[in-house]
Design a protein around this motif. Structure first.
Motif: not given
Lengths: 332, 332
Positions: A146-147, A158, A162, A165, A194, A201, A205, B142-148, B150, B154, B158, B161-162, B209, B212
């Motif tokens: 994550l970090l 990842r 991305r 997508l 889309r 996605t 997930y 709108g594809l969520g924090w892990l994959l989208g 942008e 979040f 992130r 933090a990085r 997560p 963040l």
């Protein structure tokens, strides 16, 4: 004869090995991921204890005869995780109290018996260390998916997701990664744009985030695609940055590279070492598949055995030669 | 007189509002995050139902008198999440079957009563949509924090933090973000370098997560710091890219911007619109705080009420004027 048990708990697989003081591998076994952060503490502990039991069985060595039990886990493990592992190993009949070591140091010790040098690990995670006098004295990154873990299999995987997508979504350039990811996730041919992005996605997930590391291979397989090449080049730069961060002008020694992504990816390895060298000569690196030999080295050292060039060579050869006890059938 | 209940479930907070056909707000209430992906389905459902109950109580309207219940949730909710919400709302005495709508469309409808245009949301997550004839016809990200997401809160958090971890770890440049993050997480002054990086990492991994996103504000507060400015500039570019991806030359109309990060960050908003305009004139944008007014608009439309300029103006003014029913004391 002194016999030790060493377990290397990685993000993707956990390997246990039983060796004697001459560096002979008596038994070896493998289980699934043993990193408590990425796999969860319960699954990680089960993989670790399961591999230990299986290696002892393969070696025909009784748990009570083991002089040293050494476990290499990420960050040497949290106190609560150490306690849980100690309890479970004791329940397995091991009388020696487990010693915990850094999985990064184990990787270094898999590549050399020399006391000074560097290790760079690019697997599910990513980290670099400097070793002096057999001790890990500096570390960079290894801060988790994550970090941190910049340039790791997770980070590459990842970026693969991305990029695909963004392509499907109209936000990014067309890339061969999209076709590859669709095929891997069995997205039907009539689902496009889309809708395909949303199907991908949902599928990704549904798994643990760390499983994105499995997609890193798509970037390597798509070599020549500009988007894929940019992802790999960026990862190489990140890994070189971690190695530079631990480099000391006063410490010379081998650079050991390990982890699934770096040990199997020759092009990535070359790019990392080239970026690291900058204007200077590109250094050689010792490539190791994993930290199995190194955990055995550390276990033998703890048992008072001097691991010289001869013992190290015997260990490397016999661990490579010994067939691994297969995990039991069914879900691990 | 027709009375409707509308709930806007966002990543950070959930708002329920009870309005009549003249656009008068009769009651409003707020609870915690109601996004099932970021907060978990159980917590999200509790926030949604809790805010609905509280808004009805504040309005003094009995659940059986509500003509339409409209819920705006991310992606309009998964089928299982919809079923769970329907069951819980029915148990609260609501006889109208809930209608589900896109939270992105609700944001658009919070900014305008016109049928065509665009919305760009930069909050915990990030997405852009195109609206034609009152319907959401295209969406990007709108594809969520892990994959989208942008350019979202979040994504910015992130990167904050990085950047701080890279600084402490010797992998990145010094940045004011490090001091700010240390202060925010109460890292003791005598913990430095790698130890501070590890303390920060432990602290951040202990939360979900998505939390963040709370760190995004540190990037805005550190304006002038080159590392912070680069993070914000990159987010602006990502948000502009999402908006460009849904832009059609055939559709003119207002650009509504919402979400906590974009609605509160004037500098980010300007950077996004400037990047979006490219060589052209920088467009105006309608800024909305959240999707509350828009969910009420959508609920009234479902009840057969024509939301014209007059009703829309009344709704906007009365929602802004009505004091929110405070959540109960103690953990929400």
């Amino acid at each position: 004869m002194t016999v030790v048990l060493a377990v290397d708990a990685g993000g993707t697989s956990t390997r246990a090995v039983v060796v004697d003081a001459d560096g002979r591998c008596l038994g070896i076994a493998r289980r699934g991921g043993g990193n408590p952060i990425s796999s969860g503490p319960e699954i990680a502990a089960a993989a670790l204890v399961g591999s230990a039991d299986a290696a002892l069985a393969a070696a025909g060595v009784s748990p009570g005869a083991v002089a040293v039990v050494l476990l290499a886990v990420a960050g040497a493990g949290s106190p609560s995780h150490r306690d849980a592992l100690t309890e479970r190993l004791t329940a397995s009949g091991l009388t020696a109290r487990p010693v915990f070591a850094s999985d990064l140091l184990a990787t270094f010790c898999s590549g050399t018996h020399l006391p000074d040098g560097y290790a760079l690990i690019g697997g599910t995670g990513a980290a670099a260390i400097r070793v002096e006098g057999g001790r890990q004295v500096a570390v960079a990154d290894g801060l988790g998916w994550l970090l941190g873990d910049e340039g790791s299999g997770f980070a590459i995987g990842r970026e693969v997701a991305r990029a695909a997508l963004a392509d499907l979504d109209g936000r990014g350039p067309a890339t061969a990664l999209t076709t590859a990811l669709r095929a891997r996730l069995d997205v039907p041919a009539d689902v496009a744009g889309r809708q395909a992005a949303e199907a991908i996605t949902r599928s990704l997930y549904a798994a643990l985030p760390v499983r994105l590391a499995d997609l890193a291979v798509l970037a390597f397989d798509a070599a020549g695609d500009p988007v894929a090449d940019a992802i790999v080049a960026s990862a190489a730069e990140d890994l070189a940055t971690a190695l530079r961060a631990v480099t000391s002008a006063d410490v010379a020694g081998p650079i050991v590279v390990g982890g699934g992504v770096l040990s199997q990816g020759r092009a990535l390895r070359h790019a990392v070492l080239t970026a690291y060298a900058g204007q200077g000569d590109v250094p050689e690196a010792v490539v190791v598949r994993d930290g199995t030999v190194g955990t055995a080295v550390l276990a033998l050292c703890h048992a008072g055995v001097t691991v010289d060039e001869r013992v190290f060579a015997a260990l490397t050869a016999s661990v490579a030669a010994e067939p691994e006890a297969a995990p039991p059938a069914g879900p691990r």
